[in-house]
Design a protein around this motif. Sequence first.
Motif, PDB file in Angstrom:
ATOM      1  N   GLY A   6      46.805  58.941 -14.139  1.00 51.79           N
ATOM      2  CA  GLY A   6      47.240  57.820 -14.959  1.00 51.79           C
ATOM      3  C   GLY A   6      46.577  57.825 -16.319  1.00 51.79           C
ATOM      4  N   PRO A   7      46.977  56.916 -17.211  1.00 51.26           N
ATOM      5  CA  PRO A   7      46.369  56.830 -18.550  1.00 51.26           C
ATOM      6  C   PRO A   7      44.869  56.560 -18.439  1.00 51.26           C
ATOM      7  CG  PRO A   7      48.377  55.517 -18.417  1.00 51.26           C
ATOM      8  CD  PRO A   7      48.056  55.929 -17.019  1.00 51.26           C
ATOM      9  N   ARG A   8      44.105  57.114 -19.366  1.00 52.24           N
ATOM     10  CA  ARG A   8      42.654  56.945 -19.327  1.00 52.24           C
ATOM     11  C   ARG A   8      42.117  56.702 -20.739  1.00 52.24           C
ATOM     12  NH1 ARG A   8      43.728  56.275 -14.904  1.00 52.24           N
ATOM     13  NH2 ARG A   8      43.004  57.306 -12.983  1.00 52.24           N
ATOM     14  N   ARG A   9      41.171  55.779 -20.834  1.00 57.55           N
ATOM     15  CA  ARG A   9      40.424  55.611 -22.075  1.00 57.55           C
ATOM     16  C   ARG A   9      39.437  56.764 -22.211  1.00 57.55           C
ATOM     17  NH1 ARG A   9      40.439  50.056 -23.945  1.00 57.55           N
ATOM     18  NH2 ARG A   9      41.490  48.678 -22.446  1.00 57.55           N
ATOM     19  N   PHE A  10      38.880  56.909 -23.398  1.00 54.17           N
ATOM     20  CA  PHE A  10      37.867  57.939 -23.632  1.00 54.17           C
ATOM     21  C   PHE A  10      36.707  57.744 -22.666  1.00 54.17           C
ATOM     22  CE2 PHE A  10      34.203  59.859 -25.691  1.00 54.17           C
ATOM     23  CZ  PHE A  10      34.704  61.032 -26.206  1.00 54.17           C
TER      24      PHE A  10
ATOM     25  N   VAL B 187      42.730  52.110 -27.032  1.00 58.56           N
ATOM     26  CA  VAL B 187      43.550  53.317 -27.019  1.00 58.56           C
ATOM     27  C   VAL B 187      43.348  54.038 -25.691  1.00 58.56           C
ATOM     28  CG1 VAL B 187      43.917  55.588 -28.073  1.00 58.56           C
ATOM     29  CG2 VAL B 187      43.486  53.587 -29.515  1.00 58.56           C
ATOM     30  N   VAL B 188      44.441  54.492 -25.106  1.00 59.79           N
ATOM     31  CA  VAL B 188      44.360  55.336 -23.915  1.00 59.79           C
ATOM     32  C   VAL B 188      45.036  56.663 -24.209  1.00 59.79           C
ATOM     33  CG1 VAL B 188      44.250  53.452 -22.244  1.00 59.79           C
ATOM     34  CG2 VAL B 188      46.487  54.361 -22.951  1.00 59.79           C
ATOM     35  N   TYR B 189      44.653  57.673 -23.446  1.00 60.39           N
ATOM     36  CA  TYR B 189      45.285  58.991 -23.545  1.00 60.39           C
ATOM     37  C   TYR B 189      46.254  59.141 -22.384  1.00 60.39           C
ATOM     38  CZ  TYR B 189      41.769  60.107 -27.018  1.00 60.39           C
ATOM     39  OH  TYR B 189      40.987  60.102 -28.155  1.00 60.39           O
ATOM     40  N   VAL B 190      47.431  59.657 -22.671  1.00 61.37           N
ATOM     41  CA  VAL B 190      48.457  59.869 -21.644  1.00 61.37           C
ATOM     42  C   VAL B 190      49.043  61.261 -21.830  1.00 61.37           C
ATOM     43  CG1 VAL B 190      49.036  57.407 -21.501  1.00 61.37           C
ATOM     44  CG2 VAL B 190      50.314  58.892 -23.056  1.00 61.37           C
ATOM     45  N   LEU B 191      49.593  61.805 -20.765  1.00 60.29           N
ATOM     46  CA  LEU B 191      50.285  63.074 -20.864  1.00 60.29           C
ATOM     47  C   LEU B 191      51.656  62.874 -21.506  1.00 60.29           C
ATOM     48  CD1 LEU B 191      49.503  64.523 -17.332  1.00 60.29           C
ATOM     49  CD2 LEU B 191      48.616  65.403 -19.493  1.00 60.29           C
ATOM     50  N   THR B 192      52.055  63.799 -22.333  1.00 63.18           N
ATOM     51  CA  THR B 192      53.424  63.805 -22.835  1.00 63.18           C
ATOM     52  C   THR B 192      54.340  64.317 -21.722  1.00 63.18           C
ATOM     53  OG1 THR B 192      53.233  66.060 -23.643  1.00 63.18           O
ATOM     54  CG2 THR B 192      52.611  64.286 -25.173  1.00 63.18           C
ATOM     55  N   GLU B 193      55.626  64.274 -21.945  1.00 64.31           N
ATOM     56  CA  GLU B 193      56.562  64.841 -20.974  1.00 64.31           C
ATOM     57  C   GLU B 193      56.270  66.327 -20.766  1.00 64.31           C
ATOM     58  OE1 GLU B 193      61.403  65.426 -20.317  1.00 64.31           O
ATOM     59  OE2 GLU B 193      60.654  64.169 -21.964  1.00 64.31           O
TER      60      GLU B 193
ATOM     61  N   LEU C 144      40.771  69.934 -16.244  1.00 67.15           N
ATOM     62  CA  LEU C 144      40.235  68.775 -15.524  1.00 67.15           C
ATOM     63  C   LEU C 144      40.612  67.477 -16.238  1.00 67.15           C
ATOM     64  CD1 LEU C 144      36.717  69.961 -14.308  1.00 67.15           C
ATOM     65  CD2 LEU C 144      38.874  69.847 -13.048  1.00 67.15           C
ATOM     66  N   ILE C 145      40.709  67.519 -17.541  1.00 66.87           N
ATOM     67  CA  ILE C 145      41.214  66.362 -18.285  1.00 66.87           C
ATOM     68  C   ILE C 145      42.669  66.114 -17.905  1.00 66.87           C
ATOM     69  CG2 ILE C 145      41.792  65.483 -20.587  1.00 66.87           C
ATOM     70  CD1 ILE C 145      39.350  67.096 -21.629  1.00 66.87           C
ATOM     71  N   VAL C 146      43.462  67.185 -17.858  1.00 70.29           N
ATOM     72  CA  VAL C 146      44.861  67.063 -17.443  1.00 70.29           C
ATOM     73  C   VAL C 146      44.941  66.521 -16.020  1.00 70.29           C
ATOM     74  CG1 VAL C 146      46.967  68.348 -16.915  1.00 70.29           C
ATOM     75  CG2 VAL C 146      45.702  68.844 -19.018  1.00 70.29           C
ATOM     76  N   ARG C 147      44.082  67.033 -15.139  1.00 68.21           N
ATOM     77  CA  ARG C 147      44.068  66.551 -13.746  1.00 68.21           C
ATOM     78  C   ARG C 147      43.895  65.041 -13.684  1.00 68.21           C
ATOM     79  NH1 ARG C 147      38.573  67.286 -10.703  1.00 68.21           N
ATOM     80  NH2 ARG C 147      38.218  65.548 -12.150  1.00 68.21           N
ATOM     81  N   ASP C 148      42.926  64.520 -14.424  1.00 68.77           N
ATOM     82  CA  ASP C 148      42.671  63.081 -14.386  1.00 68.77           C
ATOM     83  C   ASP C 148      43.812  62.291 -15.020  1.00 68.77           C
ATOM     84  OD1 ASP C 148      40.348  63.775 -13.155  1.00 68.77           O
ATOM     85  OD2 ASP C 148      38.993  62.889 -14.628  1.00 68.77           O
TER      86      ASP C 148
ATOM     87  N   VAL D  73      32.059  64.047  -5.920  1.00 61.37           N
ATOM     88  CA  VAL D  73      33.470  63.717  -5.697  1.00 61.37           C
ATOM     89  C   VAL D  73      33.784  62.497  -6.540  1.00 61.37           C
ATOM     90  CG1 VAL D  73      35.156  62.905  -4.004  1.00 61.37           C
ATOM     91  CG2 VAL D  73      33.486  64.642  -3.354  1.00 61.37           C
ATOM     92  N   THR D  74      34.871  62.555  -7.311  1.00 62.83           N
ATOM     93  CA  THR D  74      35.264  61.416  -8.130  1.00 62.83           C
ATOM     94  C   THR D  74      36.549  60.813  -7.578  1.00 62.83           C
ATOM     95  OG1 THR D  74      36.644  62.676  -9.676  1.00 62.83           O
ATOM     96  CG2 THR D  74      34.270  62.541 -10.165  1.00 62.83           C
ATOM     97  N   THR D  75      36.837  59.608  -8.016  1.00 68.49           N
ATOM     98  CA  THR D  75      38.053  58.942  -7.553  1.00 68.49           C
ATOM     99  C   THR D  75      39.294  59.745  -7.907  1.00 68.49           C
ATOM    100  OG1 THR D  75      37.011  56.762  -7.710  1.00 68.49           O
ATOM    101  CG2 THR D  75      39.419  56.830  -7.712  1.00 68.49           C
ATOM    102  N   ASP D  76      39.385  60.164  -9.166  1.00 67.88           N
ATOM    103  CA  ASP D  76      40.583  60.910  -9.584  1.00 67.88           C
ATOM    104  C   ASP D  76      40.691  62.253  -8.879  1.00 67.88           C
ATOM    105  OD1 ASP D  76      41.381  58.874 -11.217  1.00 67.88           O
ATOM    106  OD2 ASP D  76      40.662  59.775 -13.075  1.00 67.88           O
ATOM    107  N   SER D  77      39.564  62.931  -8.683  1.00 66.02           N
ATOM    108  CA  SER D  77      39.625  64.229  -8.008  1.00 66.02           C
ATOM    109  C   SER D  77      40.063  64.064  -6.561  1.00 66.02           C
ATOM    110  CB  SER D  77      38.277  64.958  -8.077  1.00 66.02           C
ATOM    111  OG  SER D  77      37.301  64.320  -7.272  1.00 66.02           O
ATOM    112  N   MET D  78      39.671  62.955  -5.918  1.00 65.29           N
ATOM    113  CA  MET D  78      40.063  62.730  -4.531  1.00 65.29           C
ATOM    114  C   MET D  78      41.543  62.347  -4.433  1.00 65.29           C
ATOM    115  SD  MET D  78      38.680  63.166  -1.664  1.00 65.29           S
ATOM    116  CE  MET D  78      39.804  63.315  -0.263  1.00 65.29           C
TER     117      MET D  78
END
Length: 221
Positions: free
Chosen positions: A34-38, A78-84, A26-30, A113-118
Motif C-alpha cells: 500500500g501507499p507509504r510515507r517516507f 505526501v505518500v509514495y505509491v506505485l504507478t501502473e 524492497l521498497i517496491v515490495r512494501d 520480520v516486518t509487517t509488510d514483509s509478512m
Amino acid sequence: MGSRSYGQFCGVASALTMVGERWALLIVRDLLVGPRRFTDLLNGLPAIPTNVLSSRLKELEGHGVIRRRVLPLPEKGVVYVLTEYGSELEEAVLALGRWGARSLTVPAEHEIVTTDSMIMALRTTFRAHYATGVRCGFQLNIGDVTVHARVDDGHLHAAAGHLPDADLVIETGPQIRALMAGERSPEQALDDGSVRITGERDLLQLFTRLFAIDARLPAVA
C-alpha cells in the motif's frame, strides 16, 4: 538518474537498471502492500540509511515506477505509491519471494520480520488451487508483528492488524518458516510449544496446506 548501465540492449538489463540497485525491490515490495510515507518506509526498512532511501525514491520516480501523491486534509502530507507500470512488478516480486524463501533457514541475529514483509510472505506462499471453496480467516502473531489473512473461495486478502472474527489465531516466532516448509508438522509444532493456537487444531493443518514454502533445494554436486 545516475544508475549504472549494463551496456546491453536487453529487457533484463533494462529492468535491473531501474530496480536492481540495493534496496530498490524492497521498497517496491512494501509499496505493493500500500501507499507509504517516507517515515513508513524508514520504519519498515530500519537498516536503510536515510540518504539511500531518498536516492532510491528519486531513481524509482524518475524511471516511472513510483510517484508521489499528496494526501488531502485532514491527513496532510505526501505518500509514495506505485504507478501502473510499477504495479506490474508484483508478479516478479512474488516469484522472487517464492524462490528466495527456499533458501531461508533461521534468521540471523540482525534480521527482523516486518509487517509488510509478512503480508507479502502470505501472498507469496498462498496456493490458490487448494483454496477453492475455502472460506476461513487466519490471524498470525509473530513477535510484535500481527497480520491476518482472509481466504474466500480461492482468493486471498492479507493485511496488517487483528482479525476480530478469525477462525484461527496462530502465535509463534521464526518457527513459522519450518511449519510452512513442512519441516515440522502442525502436531509437532503444537506439541513442542513452538506454535500456539486459538481455534481448532485441524485449521492449522489447513493453514499449512494453503500457505507453503517449497523448501526443496537443488543438490550440490
